[in-house]
Write a protein that holds these residues in place. Structure first.
Motif, PDB file in Angstrom:
ATOM      1  N   THR A   1      -5.155   4.554 -10.583  1.00 50.25           N
ATOM      2  CA  THR A   1      -5.237   3.581 -11.667  1.00 50.25           C
ATOM      3  C   THR A   1      -4.561   4.095 -12.931  1.00 50.25           C
ATOM      4  OG1 THR A   1      -7.385   4.400 -12.390  1.00 50.25           O
ATOM      5  CG2 THR A   1      -7.385   2.606 -10.792  1.00 50.25           C
ATOM      6  N   GLN A   2      -4.345   5.388 -13.019  1.00 48.94           N
ATOM      7  CA  GLN A   2      -3.743   5.975 -14.198  1.00 48.94           C
ATOM      8  C   GLN A   2      -2.250   6.232 -14.016  1.00 48.94           C
ATOM      9  OE1 GLN A   2      -6.016   9.526 -14.733  1.00 48.94           O
ATOM     10  NE2 GLN A   2      -7.925   8.423 -15.025  1.00 48.94           N
ATOM     11  N   SER A   3      -1.720   5.865 -12.885  1.00 51.60           N
ATOM     12  CA  SER A   3      -0.320   6.123 -12.587  1.00 51.60           C
ATOM     13  C   SER A   3       0.587   5.398 -13.567  1.00 51.60           C
ATOM     14  CB  SER A   3       0.006   5.668 -11.165  1.00 51.60           C
ATOM     15  OG  SER A   3       1.392   5.761 -10.941  1.00 51.60           O
ATOM     16  N   ASN A   4       1.678   6.043 -13.937  1.00 48.77           N
ATOM     17  CA  ASN A   4       2.668   5.430 -14.817  1.00 48.77           C
ATOM     18  C   ASN A   4       3.567   4.461 -14.073  1.00 48.77           C
ATOM     19  OD1 ASN A   4       1.791   6.845 -17.079  1.00 48.77           O
ATOM     20  ND2 ASN A   4       3.024   8.617 -16.543  1.00 48.77           N
ATOM     21  N   ASN A   5       3.485   4.459 -12.745  1.00 49.64           N
ATOM     22  CA  ASN A   5       4.294   3.546 -11.942  1.00 49.64           C
ATOM     23  C   ASN A   5       3.653   2.166 -12.018  1.00 49.64           C
ATOM     24  OD1 ASN A   5       5.515   2.042  -9.887  1.00 49.64           O
ATOM     25  ND2 ASN A   5       5.917   3.873  -8.690  1.00 49.64           N
TER      26      ASN A   5
ATOM     27  N   PHE B   1       3.528  -1.962  -6.142  1.00 58.60           N
ATOM     28  CA  PHE B   1       2.655  -0.782  -6.205  1.00 58.60           C
ATOM     29  C   PHE B   1       1.271  -1.174  -6.713  1.00 58.60           C
ATOM     30  CE2 PHE B   1       0.629   2.716  -8.346  1.00 58.60           C
ATOM     31  CZ  PHE B   1       0.718   3.722  -7.414  1.00 58.60           C
ATOM     32  N   LYS B   2       1.228  -1.998  -7.751  1.00 57.08           N
ATOM     33  CA  LYS B   2      -0.062  -2.422  -8.306  1.00 57.08           C
ATOM     34  C   LYS B   2      -0.886  -3.181  -7.275  1.00 57.08           C
ATOM     35  CE  LYS B   2       1.258  -3.029 -13.133  1.00 57.08           C
ATOM     36  NZ  LYS B   2       1.381  -4.030 -14.207  1.00 57.08           N
ATOM     37  N   LYS B   3      -0.236  -4.056  -6.523  1.00 59.70           N
ATOM     38  CA  LYS B   3      -0.946  -4.818  -5.500  1.00 59.70           C
ATOM     39  C   LYS B   3      -1.519  -3.888  -4.434  1.00 59.70           C
ATOM     40  CE  LYS B   3       1.736  -9.043  -6.031  1.00 59.70           C
ATOM     41  NZ  LYS B   3       2.755  -9.914  -5.424  1.00 59.70           N
ATOM     42  N   ILE B   4      -0.677  -2.987  -3.961  1.00 61.84           N
ATOM     43  CA  ILE B   4      -1.111  -2.047  -2.922  1.00 61.84           C
ATOM     44  C   ILE B   4      -2.249  -1.172  -3.430  1.00 61.84           C
ATOM     45  CG2 ILE B   4      -0.409  -0.052  -1.541  1.00 61.84           C
ATOM     46  CD1 ILE B   4       2.411  -1.397  -1.421  1.00 61.84           C
ATOM     47  N   ALA B   5      -2.095  -0.631  -4.645  1.00 64.04           N
ATOM     48  CA  ALA B   5      -3.123   0.249  -5.214  1.00 64.04           C
ATOM     49  C   ALA B   5      -4.431  -0.510  -5.418  1.00 64.04           C
ATOM     50  CB  ALA B   5      -2.641   0.838  -6.530  1.00 64.04           C
ATOM     51  N   THR B   6      -4.361  -1.747  -5.855  1.00 63.32           N
ATOM     52  CA  THR B   6      -5.563  -2.548  -6.077  1.00 63.32           C
ATOM     53  C   THR B   6      -6.295  -2.805  -4.767  1.00 63.32           C
ATOM     54  OG1 THR B   6      -4.587  -3.612  -8.019  1.00 63.32           O
ATOM     55  CG2 THR B   6      -6.421  -4.758  -6.960  1.00 63.32           C
TER      56      THR B   6
ATOM     57  N   ILE C   1      -0.320   6.201   2.779  1.00 66.76           N
ATOM     58  CA  ILE C   1      -0.797   7.030   1.665  1.00 66.76           C
ATOM     59  C   ILE C   1       0.299   7.989   1.212  1.00 66.76           C
ATOM     60  CG2 ILE C   1      -2.477   8.784   0.973  1.00 66.76           C
ATOM     61  CD1 ILE C   1      -3.682   5.962   1.271  1.00 66.76           C
ATOM     62  N   LYS C   2       1.027   8.575   2.166  1.00 71.95           N
ATOM     63  CA  LYS C   2       2.149   9.455   1.785  1.00 71.95           C
ATOM     64  C   LYS C   2       3.172   8.688   0.965  1.00 71.95           C
ATOM     65  CE  LYS C   2       3.976  11.464   5.284  1.00 71.95           C
ATOM     66  NZ  LYS C   2       4.478  12.194   6.448  1.00 71.95           N
ATOM     67  N   ASP C   3       3.468   7.445   1.348  1.00 71.17           N
ATOM     68  CA  ASP C   3       4.410   6.623   0.590  1.00 71.17           C
ATOM     69  C   ASP C   3       3.887   6.347  -0.818  1.00 71.17           C
ATOM     70  OD1 ASP C   3       6.788   4.796   0.355  1.00 71.17           O
ATOM     71  OD2 ASP C   3       5.163   3.337   0.097  1.00 71.17           O
ATOM     72  N   ILE C   4       2.629   6.006  -0.923  1.00 72.52           N
ATOM     73  CA  ILE C   4       2.024   5.742  -2.232  1.00 72.52           C
ATOM     74  C   ILE C   4       2.103   6.989  -3.106  1.00 72.52           C
ATOM     75  CG2 ILE C   4      -0.188   5.300  -3.401  1.00 72.52           C
ATOM     76  CD1 ILE C   4      -0.830   3.426  -0.987  1.00 72.52           C
ATOM     77  N   LEU C   5       1.758   8.138  -2.538  1.00 71.81           N
ATOM     78  CA  LEU C   5       1.778   9.372  -3.306  1.00 71.81           C
ATOM     79  C   LEU C   5       3.174   9.727  -3.786  1.00 71.81           C
ATOM     80  CD1 LEU C   5      -0.756  11.573  -1.345  1.00 71.81           C
ATOM     81  CD2 LEU C   5      -1.111  10.297  -3.458  1.00 71.81           C
ATOM     82  N   SER C   6       4.184   9.370  -3.008  1.00 74.08           N
ATOM     83  CA  SER C   6       5.564   9.652  -3.429  1.00 74.08           C
ATOM     84  C   SER C   6       5.954   8.819  -4.642  1.00 74.08           C
ATOM     85  CB  SER C   6       6.542   9.411  -2.277  1.00 74.08           C
ATOM     86  OG  SER C   6       6.711   8.023  -2.049  1.00 74.08           O
TER      87      SER C   6
ATOM     88  N   ASP D   1      -4.782  -5.756   4.480  1.00 69.36           N
ATOM     89  CA  ASP D   1      -3.808  -6.354   3.563  1.00 69.36           C
ATOM     90  C   ASP D   1      -2.764  -5.346   3.085  1.00 69.36           C
ATOM     91  OD1 ASP D   1      -5.085  -8.780   3.821  1.00 69.36           O
ATOM     92  OD2 ASP D   1      -6.260  -8.532   1.980  1.00 69.36           O
ATOM     93  N   VAL D   2      -3.134  -4.080   2.999  1.00 73.17           N
ATOM     94  CA  VAL D   2      -2.176  -3.046   2.594  1.00 73.17           C
ATOM     95  C   VAL D   2      -1.047  -2.952   3.617  1.00 73.17           C
ATOM     96  CG1 VAL D   2      -1.871  -0.554   2.252  1.00 73.17           C
ATOM     97  CG2 VAL D   2      -3.842  -1.713   1.256  1.00 73.17           C
TER      98      VAL D   2
END
Length: 107
Positions: A9-13, A18-23, A98-103, A83-84
């Motif tokens: 939630t604190q990511s600068n991206n 990305f926001k949809k996936i993270a949410t 998760i690896k993709d998100i972390l990148s 949904d992800v």
């Protein structure tokens, strides 16, 4: 992969995808019946629960056979997690997502 969940939630991206996936991912993590601190912990919990590689097909298979009176929180989490997978190609595992998100996370 030891990123703390709250760091998402604190990511600068701030890209929309990305926001949809993270949410979606954060909601699925919050639905899990125990407190999840890291993404690695969540991946391990899902793998242990479905007892297979955590692909969308295996998650769907698990949801078709889960006892909802006993595992309703896990089921809720897995339903959301599906949904992800819509943002990725068929056959990808949760670990690879998760690896993709972390990148993409820039903290």
């Amino acid at each position: 992969m030891d990123i703390i969940v709250e760091q998402l939630t604190q990511s600068n991206n701030k890209g929309e995808e990305f926001k949809k996936i993270a949410t979606i991912l954060l909601k699925s993590i919050n639905d899990w019946p125990i407190e999840i601190i890291t993404l690695e912990q969540f991946v391990n919990e899902v793998r242990y629960f479905i007892q297979n590689v955590h692909t969308k097909n295996n998650i769907c298979f698990t949801l078709n056979r889960v006892n909802y009176s006993v595992n309703s929180w896990q089921a809720e989490s897995l339903y959301g997690l599906q949904d992800v997978f819509e943002f990725y190609q068929d056959g990808i595992s949760l670990y690879d997502i998760i690896k993709d998100i972390l990148s993409k996370v820039k903290i």
